[in-house]
Structure formats: C-alpha cells, structure tokens
Design a protein around this motif. Sequence first.
Motif, short mmCIF file in Angstrom:
data_model
loop_
_atom_site.label_atom_id
_atom_site.label_comp_id
_atom_site.label_asym_id
_atom_site.label_seq_id
_atom_site.Cartn_x
_atom_site.Cartn_y
_atom_site.Cartn_z
N VAL A 67 0.79 -1.23 0.00
CA VAL A 67 0.00 0.00 0.00
C VAL A 67 0.83 1.28 0.00
N SER A 68 2.11 1.18 0.35
CA SER A 68 2.92 2.36 0.57
C SER A 68 3.96 2.55 -0.54
N TRP A 69 4.45 3.80 -0.66
CA TRP A 69 5.55 4.09 -1.57
C TRP A 69 6.88 4.11 -0.83
N CYS A 70 6.84 3.88 0.47
CA CYS A 70 8.06 3.90 1.27
C CYS A 70 8.82 2.59 1.09
N THR A 71 10.06 2.66 0.60
CA THR A 71 10.85 1.45 0.33
C THR A 71 11.86 1.13 1.42
N ARG A 72 12.08 2.08 2.31
CA ARG A 72 13.05 1.86 3.39
C ARG A 72 12.28 1.35 4.61
N ILE A 73 12.32 0.05 4.80
CA ILE A 73 11.53 -0.60 5.84
C ILE A 73 12.46 -1.29 6.82
N TYR A 74 12.31 -0.96 8.09
CA TYR A 74 13.08 -1.63 9.15
C TYR A 74 12.12 -2.56 9.88
N ALA A 75 12.38 -3.86 9.73
CA ALA A 75 11.49 -4.87 10.29
C ALA A 75 12.14 -5.55 11.49
N SER A 76 11.36 -5.66 12.56
CA SER A 76 11.82 -6.37 13.76
C SER A 76 10.83 -7.48 14.07
N GLY A 77 11.23 -8.38 14.95
CA GLY A 77 10.35 -9.49 15.31
C GLY A 77 11.09 -10.58 16.04
N THR A 78 10.43 -11.72 16.23
CA THR A 78 11.01 -12.87 16.92
C THR A 78 11.78 -13.73 15.92
N LYS A 79 13.08 -13.82 16.10
CA LYS A 79 13.93 -14.51 15.12
C LYS A 79 13.54 -15.98 14.95
N SER A 80 13.16 -16.64 16.03
CA SER A 80 12.90 -18.09 15.97
C SER A 80 11.69 -18.44 15.11
N ARG A 81 10.85 -17.47 14.81
CA ARG A 81 9.65 -17.75 14.01
C ARG A 81 9.94 -17.78 12.51
N ASN A 82 11.09 -17.29 12.11
CA ASN A 82 11.49 -17.35 10.69
C ASN A 82 10.43 -16.74 9.76
N LEU A 83 9.99 -15.54 10.11
CA LEU A 83 8.95 -14.87 9.32
C LEU A 83 9.51 -14.03 8.19
N GLY A 84 10.82 -14.00 8.08
CA GLY A 84 11.46 -13.20 7.05
C GLY A 84 12.69 -12.51 7.61
N PRO A 85 13.47 -11.87 6.74
CA PRO A 85 14.70 -11.22 7.20
C PRO A 85 14.41 -10.02 8.09
N LEU A 86 15.07 -9.99 9.25
CA LEU A 86 14.92 -8.89 10.18
C LEU A 86 16.14 -7.98 10.06
N ASN A 87 15.91 -6.67 9.99
CA ASN A 87 17.04 -5.75 9.87
C ASN A 87 17.07 -4.70 10.98
N SER A 88 16.29 -4.94 12.05
CA SER A 88 16.37 -4.08 13.24
C SER A 88 15.86 -4.86 14.45
N GLU A 89 16.29 -4.43 15.61
CA GLU A 89 15.86 -5.09 16.84
C GLU A 89 14.59 -4.47 17.41
N ASP A 90 14.46 -3.16 17.25
CA ASP A 90 13.32 -2.42 17.78
C ASP A 90 13.34 -1.03 17.14
N PRO A 91 12.36 -0.16 17.45
CA PRO A 91 12.34 1.16 16.81
C PRO A 91 13.59 2.00 17.09
N VAL A 92 14.15 1.85 18.27
CA VAL A 92 15.35 2.62 18.60
C VAL A 92 16.53 2.18 17.73
#
Length: 410
Positions: free
Chosen positions: A86-111
């Motif tokens: 839905v968005s035009w924003c291409t710079r996405i920082y995704a965090s989550g639980t690593k053990s769930r293997n939901l996709g590549p994570l490139n941040s730990e949290d918003p900070v």
Amino acid sequence: MKEHPDYLKSFPKAEYEDHIQKLQKEMEIAGIDMLLLSSPENIFYSTAYRSWYTSSLFRPVLVFVPRIGEPAISLRILEKSTVENVSWCTRIYASGTKSRNLGPLNSEDPVDAMKKFMGELDLPVKRVGLEAGDGQHFFWSLNLLKYLVETFSGIKFVDGTMAINRARMIKSGWEIERIRTAGYITERAIIDTFFQIRPGITTEKDIARGIASRMAEGGVDKISYLTINSGKDKYHTFNSYATDRITDHGDIVLVDISGHIDGYASDLTRVIYLGCSPPEQYIEMAETARSCVHAGFDILKPGARVSDINKAIEGYLRQSRCGSQVVHSSGHSTGLNVTEYPNISDDCDEILKPGMVFALENGVYPYDSEKGAGTIRISFRMEDEALVTENGAEWLSGPGKALYTLGDFC
C-alpha cells in the motif's frame, strides 16, 4: 524483486512525493533535520501506509522523515508485506522474533531502526521534531519516547508540530476530492435517514444506525463520530452519542457527524424539526446559525487571515437577536483529522491560501446566563465544509438547509 501493483497503493505516487516535499520544505524553515512520526494520520500522510495494525498499542510503528532524502518506516515483520503493497516507502526496518522465521529482520526495535537509519543518511541529525504541540500527539508509550530521547542524548528533540501542521494545511486536488466525496455521502446519509424518522417510534440509536449504514453503503470507510441530540433532556449537551430515547413530535434533532474516505474527513451538522410547521423562533434561530456559516464562507479568499473568518462568523451572531450568548468557536480546518490546524479563532494569524479546507460552524443555544451553558434549552447549529480557491471560496458540502422538517419528506 516482487512487484506490487500501483492499484494497491493508498494514493498515487505523485501525491506521496508532494507530501514529502511539503514536509521537507517546512522542516527546512523550522531548522529540523528529521521528523519522528508516530500517529496513524502522520504515518499515512508520509508513507501511504494505513492499517488496523496501529490500533494495537503494543507494537510501535514509527516513521523517520529526513530533511533530505526518502523516509523510512519501522514496524514488526508481519506488516512488512502490507507496507510494500500500500505504501511508496521502500526503506523498511522490520523487527520481530527470530525463531519464528517470518522473514529477514534488519532491526531489533524502533530505537535500533532509528540508529541505523540515521547512520545511512548523508546529513548529520542534530534536531529531531516530535508531535509535541497542540493538534498533534505522540501515539505510542511515553516509555518508548523516553527510551528514544535517552538513547540519542546528543540529539536535541524539539516540537515539530508546526512543520507537520503547515505541510498538511494545504490540500492537494486528490485530498480535496476525498473530502468533497465524504461530505456528499455523509449529507445524503443524513437526509435519507431524516426521511425515515417516525416520532413516537424512532429512537436516537435508530437514527444513528440509519446514518452509519447509509454512509458505509456510500463508501465511507471510517466514522470518527456520530452524535445525536434530541429533546429537552439532551439539548444542553454537546456532541453526545445516541441513546435509546424515543424521539417525539415537536422535537429538534441535531446530528453532528464525521465520515472519512481514504482517510480524509467530512464534518457536518444538520438539524430537523419533527413536525411540519416549526415555530417562528425556531426558524429564526436556525437561519441565524446558517447565516453565520455563510458569513464565514464570504471571507475565504487568499490573503485574508484565519482570524477574519472568526470575526465574520462570530460577528454575525453577535449582531443577531441571539448575539448575547456565544457558546463556542467558529470551526477548524479538516483533513486526515476531523479537527486540524488551523483552528478558527481571533488569535490565529495564519494567512489563507488556496487549498485550505475549513469546517465552518456556529450555533444558537439560548441559556440562563447566570447559571451557565448547562441550562441550554434548545440547540441550533450549522456546519459545512468549504475550500479556499484562487478566486474565493467553494463549498465542499451542502450548503445545508437551515432547518429540515418532516414536511420536507411528505
């Protein structure tokens, strides 16, 4: 790379680019290097990302808008695909639980996301603007805000409210058409529901349900509020929600409603007399409320000041037979929020420019001046939306009738 069709986007790319350009222009004026955005409306405005997800107060979503360059968004991995759709924003920082293997994570949290984003910028970030003033709000927990401020101790966090307000203040053609459409659908829903009122049978909740269902059928995708006031027990209340009260012959029913299309709001007030021949004093009070709004409409020209609108609306009211009692202000801007900057008041010196949209309103509420507004004995209010154009003003809703009656629908 997976393609995401343009028809999935919340608004056109040109609209997105226009929003970012407006924000960055105001940031430059305010001396802000980056905006930290958290409210759903500002996230939508700066990225085109809109989702139910922000209703969960346990999973922060933040947007970082730099003074130069593209914004970035930080959120949980499960929403990454929605952002891409839905968005035009291409710079996405995704965090989550690593053990769930939901996709590549490139941040730990918003900070962590903010730290990485600033490290990739071509300019130093010394001043970060927050949604800290009137008309804005930081959406997530104060603990998160405290964590951000303490982590980036070398950065000065300042109020970025006016940069946000002034960027959103001038509406594009795309935004204006959404507001216009929302207003049209809302008004049709009100009038069609008035036609169905049967005194002695129809309750306030029946009226509310009728309006809401017709708004949804017409394409409204969000209702900010839907208030119904009727009868002597409720005339003294403002913007109160519908009850099980059964409307009666001779009642005044006042509805104040906001519905949204693609995020953008309508804001209308309409009044009906439950009878065919209202008393002359009712007609006079209703026409006074309507004429107040039209007096404000006549002021909507580029170069005038917002305070001039208030002087016109309130001035008309004060010169009327009902003028000794002015209860509330004369309206506000509308957009992604029902009430946006600037508010219409005597102390607002903002210059009117083409693209500004206002909900113009005021009313007549006779009450005992010695005992206060709690003694209001009847209510007549009018509210319509209008646009400032290069050549003057244009109605975006209505203009509504001063007072509907059951006789209008016979």
